[in-house]
Write a protein that holds these residues in place. Structure first.
Motif: not given
Length: 420
Positions: A236-259
């Motif tokens: 469960a922690v792998l799914a939660i934290m892995g997803t969090e890392f991935a979408f933080i990377a996606a929003l950072t690449d999209a210049d949407q860090v504020w979100a």
């Protein structure tokens, strides 16, 4: 008296379930202290990361090593400190961890990178395992039939801590500097230790003080259902934290860090709602099934094309996050004998940290070589597959696999006797 009847009789549903739990002596105090103590614990990673980058001038890769040193140490230290609690009680561990905490957080701002890296690992080993300790106390003071809403409250308090601690750590670092922020975090640990010293909650459900009586052999309590429950926690922690890392990377690449904080807050609120529903429900959902739903509910987030679509697609996964973690705590608490309860809940802390340790590198590698969407799909799929493995391990454990907190039935055989 009606209140006494509710706390000793069959569990109720709805708000009554939470009211009954909160009437148990010590539950309100340990829940409040536990939530407060977890705020500095959840601020450690971001505080050390920002100190390494902004003050010491190193890159994020180096900062990631420092931030990972503390949870790695905690994964080793939690079961060791839990064993000490089983044998000598809570206060000696509080004295040890408070002393180590004062030493580390006072000196850490003065250390160079190499010194900080080594000291962070040692400090992690000697950090008060507040997450597992609170669960151990809940399992000791709440009867088995009422533990599901109790652990749901605990999971909800964890969500509140994660919504508060990292934000507080980052704001203190940016406003007052990393040295001040690190010492505030250290002071938070000490205050939490003092509060627990004053409360001195029981750590055994039989009411006896910890002692040096002979421990049950490992083969008598390290059962397949217990291993399955620990596996669900890591997955469960792998799914939660892995997803969090991935979408933080996606929003950072999209210049949407504020979100990022907006998405995290929405995800956390959905988890709070799910935790409330789980604790108030009349029937429990089997733990492996909850993990499978969590893994599958994570997959749609890979289809997000903007921050608001990501927020919307994460809601289903958020709704089952707290229930899965709460059911894992309930199952593990019910399978842990009193004389090794600290050790077993410490192993749960280790299982959590293993999930964290695997999620970051796995998700980061997939983000680099493929995409954040692939990272989300893989993390969710791994959790779903491991749910099937956990279901096989917990098969025959009876109601324990549903998270009721009762030990398994005839099918629960020690691993050493079951050929596992």
């Amino acid at each position: 008296m009606p209140d006494a009847a509710h706390t000793t009789g069959p569990p109720r549903a709805g708000l009554g379930a939470f009211a009954d739990v909160l009437r148990h002596p010590g539950v309100r105090a340990v829940t409040a202290i536990g939530m407060a103590a977890r705020i500095p614990a959840t601020a450690v990673s971001v505080t050390l990361t920002l100190h390494t980058v902004l003050t010491l001038g190193h890159g994020f890769a180096a900062a990631g090593l420092v931030a990972a040193a503390v949870p790695t140490g905690m994964a080793i230290g939690a079961p060791l400190l839990g064993s000490v609690i089983d044998r000598y009680g809570l206060r000696p561990v509080l004295l040890l961890t408070m002393t180590a905490g004062v030493a580390f957080w006072s000196v850490a701002p003065l250390l160079g990178y190499a010194g900080l890296l080594g000291a962070a690992f040692v400090a992690g080993v000697l950090t008060l395992p507040v997450f597992s300790l609170v669960r151990q106390v809940i399992a000791a003071i709440v009867p088995a039939g009422h533990r599901r809403p109790a652990f749901a409250l605990d999971a909800m308090s964890v969500e509140i801590s994660y919504m508060t601690g990292p934000a507080a750590g980052s704001l203190l670092t940016l406003w007052l500097g990393s040295a001040v922020a690190m010492r505030v975090v250290g002071a938070g640990f000490v205050l939490a230790g003092l509060a627990l010293w004053w409360l001195n909650p029981p750590v055994r459900s039989d009411g006896r003080a910890p002692g040096r009586e002979r421990r049950p052999p490992v083969r008598s309590w390290l059962t397949r259902p217990l291993v399955g429950a620990l596996l669900t926690v890591s997955a469960a922690v792998l799914a939660i934290m892995g997803t969090e890392f991935a979408f933080i990377a996606a929003l950072t690449d999209a210049d949407q860090v504020w979100a990022i904080p907006v998405v995290l807050a929405g995800w956390g609120l959905a988890s709070l709602v799910g935790g409330f529903v789980h604790g108030a429900a009349r029937r429990a959902v089997p733990l492996p099934l909850l993990l499978a739903v969590l893994g599958l509910a994570t997959l749609p987030a890979a289809l997000a094309w903007s921050w608001w679509s990501l927020l919307f697609l994460l809601v289903p996964a958020g709704l089952v996050t707290a229930p899965t973690l709460a059911a894992g705590s309930d199952a593990i608490g019910g399978l842990a004998p009193d004389r090794v309860r600290g050790l077993v809940t410490g192993l749960q802390g280790s299982a959590t940290m293993i999930g964290v340790a695997v999620a970051g590198p796995l998700s980061g590698f997939l983000v680099d070589v493929a995409s954040p969407a692939v990272a989300i799909v893989v993390c969710g799929s791994v959790a779903t597959v491991l749910a099937g493995v956990a279901g096989l391990l917990m098969r025959g454990s009876g109601r324990s696999s549903a998270g009721t907190g009762r030990p398994g039935g005839d099918g629960e055989r020690p691993i050493a006797q079951a050929g596992g």
